[in-house]
Design a protein around this motif. Structure first.
Motif, PDB file in Angstrom:
ATOM      1  N   UNK A 183       0.830  -1.180   0.000  1.00 54.49           N
ATOM      2  CA  UNK A 183       0.000   0.000   0.000  1.00 54.49           C
ATOM      3  C   UNK A 183       0.873   1.240   0.000  1.00 54.49           C
ATOM      4  N   UNK A 184       0.444   2.259  -0.693  1.00 54.75           N
ATOM      5  CA  UNK A 184       1.163   3.525  -0.727  1.00 54.75           C
ATOM      6  C   UNK A 184       0.262   4.621  -0.180  1.00 54.75           C
ATOM      7  N   UNK A 185       0.826   5.446   0.699  1.00 56.29           N
ATOM      8  CA  UNK A 185       0.106   6.561   1.294  1.00 56.29           C
ATOM      9  C   UNK A 185       0.843   7.846   0.963  1.00 56.29           C
ATOM     10  N   UNK A 186       0.120   8.944   0.776  1.00 64.93           N
ATOM     11  CA  UNK A 186       0.766  10.231   0.541  1.00 64.93           C
ATOM     12  C   UNK A 186       0.018  11.329   1.285  1.00 64.93           C
ATOM     13  N   UNK A 187       0.742  12.403   1.551  1.00 69.29           N
ATOM     14  CA  UNK A 187       0.120  13.553   2.220  1.00 69.29           C
ATOM     15  C   UNK A 187       0.823  14.820   1.775  1.00 69.29           C
ATOM     16  N   UNK A 188       0.124  15.968   1.817  1.00 70.56           N
ATOM     17  CA  UNK A 188       0.746  17.227   1.416  1.00 70.56           C
ATOM     18  C   UNK A 188       1.862  17.613   2.382  1.00 70.56           C
ATOM     19  N   UNK A 189       2.846  18.291   1.869  1.00 73.29           N
ATOM     20  CA  UNK A 189       3.991  18.708   2.654  1.00 73.29           C
ATOM     21  C   UNK A 189       3.771  20.120   3.193  1.00 73.29           C
ATOM     22  N   UNK A 190       4.104  20.314   4.450  1.00 71.93           N
ATOM     23  CA  UNK A 190       4.000  21.619   5.092  1.00 71.93           C
ATOM     24  C   UNK A 190       5.379  21.979   5.606  1.00 71.93           C
ATOM     25  N   UNK A 191       5.807  23.209   5.376  1.00 71.33           N
ATOM     26  CA  UNK A 191       7.120  23.672   5.805  1.00 71.33           C
ATOM     27  C   UNK A 191       6.916  24.731   6.882  1.00 71.33           C
ATOM     28  N   UNK A 192       7.451  24.469   8.078  1.00 69.23           N
ATOM     29  CA  UNK A 192       7.316  25.404   9.191  1.00 69.23           C
ATOM     30  C   UNK A 192       8.462  26.404   9.159  1.00 69.23           C
ATOM     31  N   UNK A 193       8.129  27.688   9.074  1.00 66.84           N
ATOM     32  CA  UNK A 193       9.142  28.738   9.081  1.00 66.84           C
ATOM     33  C   UNK A 193       9.444  29.186  10.504  1.00 66.84           C
ATOM     34  N   UNK A 194       8.443  29.180  11.362  1.00 67.91           N
ATOM     35  CA  UNK A 194       8.619  29.573  12.768  1.00 67.91           C
ATOM     36  C   UNK A 194       7.508  28.941  13.577  1.00 67.91           C
ATOM     37  N   UNK A 195       7.806  28.500  14.775  1.00 67.37           N
ATOM     38  CA  UNK A 195       6.779  27.959  15.653  1.00 67.37           C
ATOM     39  C   UNK A 195       6.596  26.461  15.556  1.00 67.37           C
ATOM     40  N   UNK A 196       6.994  25.877  14.449  1.00 68.78           N
ATOM     41  CA  UNK A 196       6.911  24.427  14.307  1.00 68.78           C
ATOM     42  C   UNK A 196       5.532  23.868  14.563  1.00 68.78           C
ATOM     43  N   UNK A 197       5.441  22.911  15.470  1.00 71.58           N
ATOM     44  CA  UNK A 197       4.178  22.213  15.736  1.00 71.58           C
ATOM     45  C   UNK A 197       3.373  22.861  16.857  1.00 71.58           C
ATOM     46  N   UNK A 198       3.645  24.108  17.150  1.00 72.41           N
ATOM     47  CA  UNK A 198       2.927  24.776  18.239  1.00 72.41           C
ATOM     48  C   UNK A 198       1.445  24.980  17.930  1.00 72.41           C
ATOM     49  N   UNK A 199       1.034  24.755  16.691  1.00 72.86           N
ATOM     50  CA  UNK A 199      -0.381  24.899  16.350  1.00 72.86           C
ATOM     51  C   UNK A 199      -1.173  23.615  16.618  1.00 72.86           C
ATOM     52  N   UNK A 200      -0.530  22.580  17.125  1.00 74.16           N
ATOM     53  CA  UNK A 200      -1.206  21.310  17.398  1.00 74.16           C
ATOM     54  C   UNK A 200      -1.637  21.214  18.853  1.00 74.16           C
ATOM     55  N   UNK A 201      -2.847  20.671  19.054  1.00 73.82           N
ATOM     56  CA  UNK A 201      -3.314  20.429  20.407  1.00 73.82           C
ATOM     57  C   UNK A 201      -2.512  19.283  20.991  1.00 73.82           C
ATOM     58  N   UNK A 202      -2.127  19.275  22.207  1.00 77.78           N
ATOM     59  CA  UNK A 202      -2.370  20.262  23.266  1.00 77.78           C
ATOM     60  C   UNK A 202      -1.238  21.269  23.425  1.00 77.78           C
ATOM     61  N   UNK A 203      -0.256  21.249  22.495  1.00 82.46           N
ATOM     62  CA  UNK A 203       0.912  22.114  22.669  1.00 82.46           C
ATOM     63  C   UNK A 203       0.544  23.587  22.813  1.00 82.46           C
ATOM     64  N   UNK A 204      -0.402  24.064  21.987  1.00 82.47           N
ATOM     65  CA  UNK A 204      -0.744  25.486  22.070  1.00 82.47           C
ATOM     66  C   UNK A 204      -1.403  25.839  23.395  1.00 82.47           C
TER      67      UNK A 204
END
Length: 75
Positions: free
Chosen positions: A1-22
């Motif tokens: 099986x092959x899976x794909x997902x769009x690529x996101x490039x973080x310029x600042x803040x990284x994964x701070x937009x993910x719950x519960x980090x924020x």
């Protein structure tokens, strides 16, 4: 099986937009861009428990999924 997902490039803040980090950082900001590239993963089952990753011309082999999760490469 092959899976794909769009690529996101973080310029600042990284994964701070993910719950519960924020929740721990009041007022944190993130800056990211979406690229027209996709990551791709191919899942191939093997007879043994080995877990192998091929990434950008390098090979990372692990004895098992657990070894991968605790980062114990065999090569």
């Amino acid at each position: 099986m092959t899976y794909s997902s769009p690529l996101r490039f973080d310029l600042a803040g990284g994964t701070l937009d993910l719950w519960p980090l924020y929740s721990f950082l009041g007022g944190a900001k993130t800056v990211n861009v979406s690229l027209s590239l996709e990551t791709e993963v191919k899942w191939i089952e093997r007879e043994d428990a080995a877990f192998v990753i091929y990434a950008q011309g390098e090979v990372f082999e692990y004895e098992s999924l657990y070894a991968f999760l605790v980062a114990e490469p065999t090569n």
